[in-house]
Design a protein around this motif. Sequence first.
Motif, PDB file in Angstrom:
ATOM      1  N   ASP A  58       0.847  -1.190   0.000  1.00  0.00           N
ATOM      2  CA  ASP A  58       0.000   0.000   0.000  1.00  0.00           C
ATOM      3  C   ASP A  58       0.881   1.239   0.000  1.00  0.00           C
ATOM      4  OD1 ASP A  58      -2.128  -1.723   0.131  1.00  0.00           O
ATOM      5  OD2 ASP A  58      -2.480  -1.434   2.267  1.00  0.00           O
ATOM      6  N   SER A  59       0.578   2.170  -0.892  1.00  0.00           N
ATOM      7  CA  SER A  59       1.370   3.389  -1.023  1.00  0.00           C
ATOM      8  C   SER A  59       0.476   4.602  -0.774  1.00  0.00           C
ATOM      9  CB  SER A  59       1.969   3.449  -2.424  1.00  0.00           C
ATOM     10  OG  SER A  59       2.704   4.619  -2.598  1.00  0.00           O
ATOM     11  N   ASP A  60       0.777   5.359   0.284  1.00  0.00           N
ATOM     12  CA  ASP A  60       0.015   6.552   0.618  1.00  0.00           C
ATOM     13  C   ASP A  60       0.438   7.685  -0.324  1.00  0.00           C
ATOM     14  OD1 ASP A  60      -1.236   8.748   1.737  1.00  0.00           O
ATOM     15  OD2 ASP A  60      -0.572   8.336   3.775  1.00  0.00           O
ATOM     16  N   PRO A  61      -0.513   8.325  -1.003  1.00  0.00           N
ATOM     17  CA  PRO A  61      -0.161   9.354  -1.990  1.00  0.00           C
ATOM     18  C   PRO A  61       0.195  10.717  -1.401  1.00  0.00           C
ATOM     19  CG  PRO A  61      -2.521   9.133  -1.864  1.00  0.00           C
ATOM     20  CD  PRO A  61      -1.938   8.054  -0.980  1.00  0.00           C
ATOM     21  N   ARG A  62       0.050  10.905  -0.092  1.00  0.00           N
ATOM     22  CA  ARG A  62       0.235  12.232   0.505  1.00  0.00           C
ATOM     23  C   ARG A  62       1.592  12.850   0.184  1.00  0.00           C
ATOM     24  NH1 ARG A  62      -2.315  15.395   3.862  1.00  0.00           N
ATOM     25  NH2 ARG A  62      -3.804  13.771   4.384  1.00  0.00           N
ATOM     26  N   GLN A  63       2.659  12.095   0.307  1.00  0.00           N
ATOM     27  CA  GLN A  63       3.995  12.653   0.081  1.00  0.00           C
ATOM     28  C   GLN A  63       4.147  13.138  -1.361  1.00  0.00           C
ATOM     29  OE1 GLN A  63       7.184   9.957   0.980  1.00  0.00           O
ATOM     30  NE2 GLN A  63       8.744  11.487   0.702  1.00  0.00           N
ATOM     31  N   VAL A  64       3.634  12.376  -2.294  1.00  0.00           N
ATOM     32  CA  VAL A  64       3.715  12.769  -3.699  1.00  0.00           C
ATOM     33  C   VAL A  64       2.836  13.988  -3.960  1.00  0.00           C
ATOM     34  CG1 VAL A  64       3.251  12.022  -6.072  1.00  0.00           C
ATOM     35  CG2 VAL A  64       4.275  10.441  -4.437  1.00  0.00           C
TER      36      VAL A  64
END
Length: 114
Positions: A58-64
């Motif tokens: 699972d990859s949280d998009p917040r940082q991008v």
Amino acid sequence: MALQTGLYYPYVHLRDETWAKAAALYWRHLARVVPASFPVQDRGVVRELSQASGFIVDSDPRQVIEAVAPAFVTAVRDNAEALRARSAVQGRRFTSRWHSNPAPNWRTRNLTSR
């Protein structure tokens, strides 16, 4: 060189367990975009691939989002007239209230104001 990670997009929940098993034959990992507060409810084979084997990541998009948002806002601001003409939006001034903790509906809010 073989691909290391596949991307399951635009959905979070894998709908076909047979497809998920086949994907595991081709990739070391399968990434999916999952916001931190999104409730993931995997079942069966997909849960095993996610929790037991670590295949599904699972990859949280917040940082991008936080990295890209300022450049996006600048691009919209710098090209506002051309964008208005191209999309037939008249009489709206572009404003941005972007901050590092976007509201849940950040996609449409704060890009234009009446």
